[in-house]
Write a protein that holds these residues in place. Structure first.
Motif, PDB file in Angstrom:
ATOM      1  N   ALA A 175      -8.662  -3.693 -12.780  1.00  0.00           N
ATOM      2  CA  ALA A 175      -9.057  -2.460 -13.455  1.00  0.00           C
ATOM      3  C   ALA A 175      -8.482  -1.213 -12.807  1.00  0.00           C
ATOM      4  O   ALA A 175      -8.631  -0.133 -13.344  1.00  0.00           O
ATOM      5  N   ARG A 176      -7.842  -1.326 -11.668  1.00  0.00           N
ATOM      6  CA  ARG A 176      -7.338  -0.149 -10.987  1.00  0.00           C
ATOM      7  C   ARG A 176      -6.118   0.449 -11.682  1.00  0.00           C
ATOM      8  O   ARG A 176      -5.779   1.586 -11.459  1.00  0.00           O
ATOM      9  N   SER A 177      -5.452  -0.324 -12.488  1.00  0.00           N
ATOM     10  CA  SER A 177      -4.227   0.180 -13.080  1.00  0.00           C
ATOM     11  C   SER A 177      -4.076  -0.302 -14.514  1.00  0.00           C
ATOM     12  O   SER A 177      -4.185  -1.476 -14.791  1.00  0.00           O
ATOM     13  N   HIS A 178      -3.817   0.638 -15.384  1.00  0.00           N
ATOM     14  CA  HIS A 178      -3.553   0.277 -16.776  1.00  0.00           C
ATOM     15  C   HIS A 178      -2.062   0.068 -17.009  1.00  0.00           C
ATOM     16  O   HIS A 178      -1.656  -0.393 -18.051  1.00  0.00           O
ATOM     17  N   ALA A 179      -1.264   0.446 -16.024  1.00  0.00           N
ATOM     18  CA  ALA A 179       0.185   0.302 -16.166  1.00  0.00           C
ATOM     19  C   ALA A 179       0.764  -0.242 -14.860  1.00  0.00           C
ATOM     20  O   ALA A 179       1.424   0.483 -14.122  1.00  0.00           O
ATOM     21  N   PRO A 180       0.495  -1.501 -14.544  1.00  0.00           N
ATOM     22  CA  PRO A 180       0.980  -2.049 -13.276  1.00  0.00           C
ATOM     23  C   PRO A 180       2.497  -2.067 -13.217  1.00  0.00           C
ATOM     24  O   PRO A 180       3.158  -2.289 -14.222  1.00  0.00           O
ATOM     25  N   ARG A 181       3.036  -1.811 -12.024  1.00  0.00           N
ATOM     26  CA  ARG A 181       4.477  -1.863 -11.849  1.00  0.00           C
ATOM     27  C   ARG A 181       4.792  -2.032 -10.377  1.00  0.00           C
ATOM     28  O   ARG A 181       3.939  -1.870  -9.518  1.00  0.00           O
ATOM     29  N   SER A 182       6.024  -2.319 -10.105  1.00  0.00           N
ATOM     30  CA  SER A 182       6.474  -2.499  -8.732  1.00  0.00           C
ATOM     31  C   SER A 182       6.516  -1.151  -8.026  1.00  0.00           C
ATOM     32  O   SER A 182       6.673  -0.108  -8.656  1.00  0.00           O
ATOM     33  N   ILE A 183       6.430  -1.179  -6.706  1.00  0.00           N
ATOM     34  CA  ILE A 183       6.517   0.056  -5.916  1.00  0.00           C
ATOM     35  C   ILE A 183       7.966   0.526  -5.770  1.00  0.00           C
ATOM     36  O   ILE A 183       8.217   1.635  -5.334  1.00  0.00           O
ATOM     37  N   ASP A 184       8.916  -0.306  -6.154  1.00  0.00           N
ATOM     38  CA  ASP A 184      10.324   0.051  -6.015  1.00  0.00           C
ATOM     39  C   ASP A 184      10.602   1.427  -6.598  1.00  0.00           C
ATOM     40  O   ASP A 184      10.332   1.700  -7.761  1.00  0.00           O
ATOM     41  N   GLY A 185      11.119   2.299  -5.780  1.00  0.00           N
ATOM     42  CA  GLY A 185      11.451   3.653  -6.202  1.00  0.00           C
ATOM     43  C   GLY A 185      10.333   4.654  -5.969  1.00  0.00           C
ATOM     44  O   GLY A 185      10.584   5.837  -5.793  1.00  0.00           O
ATOM     45  N   LEU A 186       9.090   4.196  -5.971  1.00  0.00           N
ATOM     46  CA  LEU A 186       7.973   5.119  -5.781  1.00  0.00           C
ATOM     47  C   LEU A 186       7.947   5.700  -4.376  1.00  0.00           C
ATOM     48  O   LEU A 186       7.473   6.816  -4.171  1.00  0.00           O
ATOM     49  N   GLU A 187       8.466   4.948  -3.402  1.00  0.00           N
ATOM     50  CA  GLU A 187       8.454   5.437  -2.023  1.00  0.00           C
ATOM     51  C   GLU A 187       9.436   6.580  -1.808  1.00  0.00           C
ATOM     52  O   GLU A 187       9.401   7.248  -0.781  1.00  0.00           O
ATOM     53  N   ARG A 188      10.299   6.846  -2.768  1.00  0.00           N
ATOM     54  CA  ARG A 188      11.238   7.955  -2.666  1.00  0.00           C
ATOM     55  C   ARG A 188      10.734   9.207  -3.387  1.00  0.00           C
ATOM     56  O   ARG A 188      11.356  10.260  -3.304  1.00  0.00           O
ATOM     57  N   GLU A 189       9.633   9.084  -4.086  1.00  0.00           N
ATOM     58  CA  GLU A 189       9.082  10.227  -4.824  1.00  0.00           C
ATOM     59  C   GLU A 189       8.108  11.010  -3.951  1.00  0.00           C
ATOM     60  O   GLU A 189       7.465  10.443  -3.079  1.00  0.00           O
ATOM     61  N   PRO A 190       7.985  12.313  -4.189  1.00  0.00           N
ATOM     62  CA  PRO A 190       7.027  13.109  -3.413  1.00  0.00           C
ATOM     63  C   PRO A 190       5.599  12.932  -3.955  1.00  0.00           C
ATOM     64  O   PRO A 190       5.352  13.071  -5.148  1.00  0.00           O
ATOM     65  N   TRP A 191       4.672  12.594  -3.064  1.00  0.00           N
ATOM     66  CA  TRP A 191       3.269  12.413  -3.433  1.00  0.00           C
ATOM     67  C   TRP A 191       2.418  13.336  -2.578  1.00  0.00           C
ATOM     68  O   TRP A 191       2.715  13.573  -1.416  1.00  0.00           O
ATOM     69  N   ASP A 192       1.331  13.831  -3.146  1.00  0.00           N
ATOM     70  CA  ASP A 192       0.377  14.623  -2.374  1.00  0.00           C
ATOM     71  C   ASP A 192      -0.615  13.709  -1.654  1.00  0.00           C
ATOM     72  O   ASP A 192      -1.066  14.011  -0.558  1.00  0.00           O
ATOM     73  N   PHE A 193      -0.959  12.592  -2.299  1.00  0.00           N
ATOM     74  CA  PHE A 193      -1.889  11.612  -1.744  1.00  0.00           C
ATOM     75  C   PHE A 193      -1.338  10.208  -1.983  1.00  0.00           C
ATOM     76  O   PHE A 193      -0.832   9.930  -3.068  1.00  0.00           O
ATOM     77  N   VAL A 194      -1.484   9.351  -0.987  1.00  0.00           N
ATOM     78  CA  VAL A 194      -1.199   7.934  -1.149  1.00  0.00           C
ATOM     79  C   VAL A 194      -2.442   7.202  -0.646  1.00  0.00           C
ATOM     80  O   VAL A 194      -2.812   7.334   0.525  1.00  0.00           O
ATOM     81  N   VAL A 195      -3.092   6.472  -1.547  1.00  0.00           N
ATOM     82  CA  VAL A 195      -4.337   5.788  -1.218  1.00  0.00           C
ATOM     83  C   VAL A 195      -4.140   4.293  -1.425  1.00  0.00           C
ATOM     84  O   VAL A 195      -3.833   3.851  -2.537  1.00  0.00           O
ATOM     85  N   THR A 196      -4.302   3.521  -0.349  1.00  0.00           N
ATOM     86  CA  THR A 196      -4.263   2.069  -0.483  1.00  0.00           C
ATOM     87  C   THR A 196      -5.688   1.594  -0.722  1.00  0.00           C
ATOM     88  O   THR A 196      -6.631   2.089  -0.107  1.00  0.00           O
TER      89      THR A 196
END
Length: 104
Positions: free
Chosen positions: A13-34
């Motif tokens: 239920a945490r994600s309605h659009a699951p996808r790989s992290i590939d590429g996300l680590e290069r984007e700017p984020w204000d918060f990253v929550v594991t």
């Protein structure tokens, strides 16, 4: 507006659009929550010094019980929108975000 990335190795239920992290680590984020231990261990380095937090919590979709217990589990899983983010300084905001993980 803030950019928030929730990382989990599962997909319920945490994600309605699951996808790989590939590429996300290069984007700017204000918060990253594991939100699971495996995601915390595998979390890459993100540019721009986002606020990092770990909210290790049971999957709210797996909670057994009546509707009230299930509703509480989902509410607890998504406490970030209740923070007065625009009124908090970075250090206070980081402390609040990390405190949510300790409550879980």
């Amino acid at each position: 507006m803030f950019r928030i990335l929730f990382l989990c190795t599962g997909n319920s239920a945490r994600s309605h659009a699951p996808r790989s992290i590939d590429g996300l680590e290069r984007e700017p984020w204000d918060f990253v929550v594991t939100v699971c231990d495996r995601a915390k261990e595998a979390c890459p380095i993100f540019p721009g010094q986002p606020i990092l937090a770990h909210w290790g919590m049971p999957d709210p979709a797996d909670v057994a019980g009546d509707d009230a217990m299930k509703q509480t589990a989902f509410k607890d899983a998504f406490l970030l929108p209740a923070l007065p983010i625009e009124k908090l300084e970075r250090l206070a905001l980081e402390a609040c975000v990390r405190a949510i993980g300790r409550q879980a």
